[in-house]
Design a protein around this motif. Structure first.
Motif, PDB file in Angstrom:
ATOM      1  N   SER A  29       0.869  -1.165   0.000  1.00 39.93           N
ATOM      2  CA  SER A  29       0.000   0.000   0.000  1.00 39.93           C
ATOM      3  C   SER A  29       0.907   1.214   0.000  1.00 39.93           C
TER       4      SER A  29
ATOM      5  N   TRP B 102      -0.019   4.200   0.619  1.00 42.37           N
ATOM      6  CA  TRP B 102      -0.414   5.005   1.774  1.00 42.37           C
ATOM      7  C   TRP B 102       0.146   4.333   3.030  1.00 42.37           C
ATOM      8  N   GLY B 103       1.128   4.935   3.648  1.00 41.08           N
ATOM      9  CA  GLY B 103       1.763   4.359   4.817  1.00 41.08           C
ATOM     10  C   GLY B 103       2.833   3.333   4.505  1.00 41.08           C
ATOM     11  N   GLY B 104       3.015   3.044   3.231  1.00 44.41           N
ATOM     12  CA  GLY B 104       4.000   2.041   2.845  1.00 44.41           C
ATOM     13  C   GLY B 104       5.161   2.594   2.046  1.00 44.41           C
TER      14      GLY B 104
ATOM     15  N   ASP C 110       7.584   6.162   1.351  1.00 50.16           N
ATOM     16  CA  ASP C 110       7.991   7.529   1.671  1.00 50.16           C
ATOM     17  C   ASP C 110       8.194   8.247   0.341  1.00 50.16           C
TER      18      ASP C 110
ATOM     19  N   ASP D  38       6.721   0.591   5.109  1.00 51.23           N
ATOM     20  CA  ASP D  38       5.793  -0.315   5.782  1.00 51.23           C
ATOM     21  C   ASP D  38       6.608  -1.219   6.716  1.00 51.23           C
TER      22      ASP D  38
ATOM     23  N   SER E  60      -5.428   1.374   0.771  1.00 49.77           N
ATOM     24  CA  SER E  60      -6.157   2.625   0.794  1.00 49.77           C
ATOM     25  C   SER E  60      -6.160   3.381  -0.529  1.00 49.77           C
TER      26      SER E  60
END
Length: 144
Positions: free
Chosen positions: A27, A29-31, A33, A41, A64
């Motif tokens: 993902s 999103w959050g995984g 940078d 992640d 997401s």
């Protein structure tokens, strides 16, 4: 020896680079940078590896819908992948690359390939994508 595989264009463009094969879906999103292109992640087996400028090879994305904006930002900054190869259609990945092209004129082609071709693709050290209206090709460069 170069091998050519027919693919389906999801986002137009062309790219060439080292293959970066993900062992598990990611993902954005959050995984990812978007400032560095690093996988962040905590539970991803390839945490801390950098995808910048490489051809990202993954069966599918994960997660997401906000991941589209993270991918678009990474492509805009030049820290995202040069191109993406998927085995399963993924609207989040596709939209992220489309947004980067439309808003920032930063291109990251996305292609869809068959499960039959997947093993050869994941063994190729270098890939070249050409995706345009009417079709796409994926060239496997080097020993497969």
């Amino acid at each position: 020896m170069t091998q050519t595989i027919d693919a389906v264009m999801l986002v137009a463009g062309s790219a060439e680079g080292s293959a970066f094969v993900l062992s598990e879906p990611l993902s954005f999103w959050g995984g990812l940078d978007s400032a560095t292109g690093a996988i962040i992640d905590q539970w991803h087996p390839q945490k801390a590896q950098i995808m910048s400028g490489k051809i990202l090879v993954m069966k599918a994305g994960r997660g997401s819908s906000s991941g589209s904006s993270v991918l678009a930002e990474a492509i805009r900054r030049g820290t995202g992948p040069a191109g993406i190869v998927l085995m399963t259609r993924d609207a989040i990945v596709t939209v992220g690359a489309m947004v980067a092209a439309e808003l920032y004129a930063a291109h990251c082609p996305v292609v869809l390939v068959s499960e039959t071709d997947w093993p050869r693709i994941t063994r190729s050290p270098e890939l070249r994508l050409t995706a345009k209206e009417g079709g796409a090709t994926l060239e496997l460069l080097g020993p497969c």
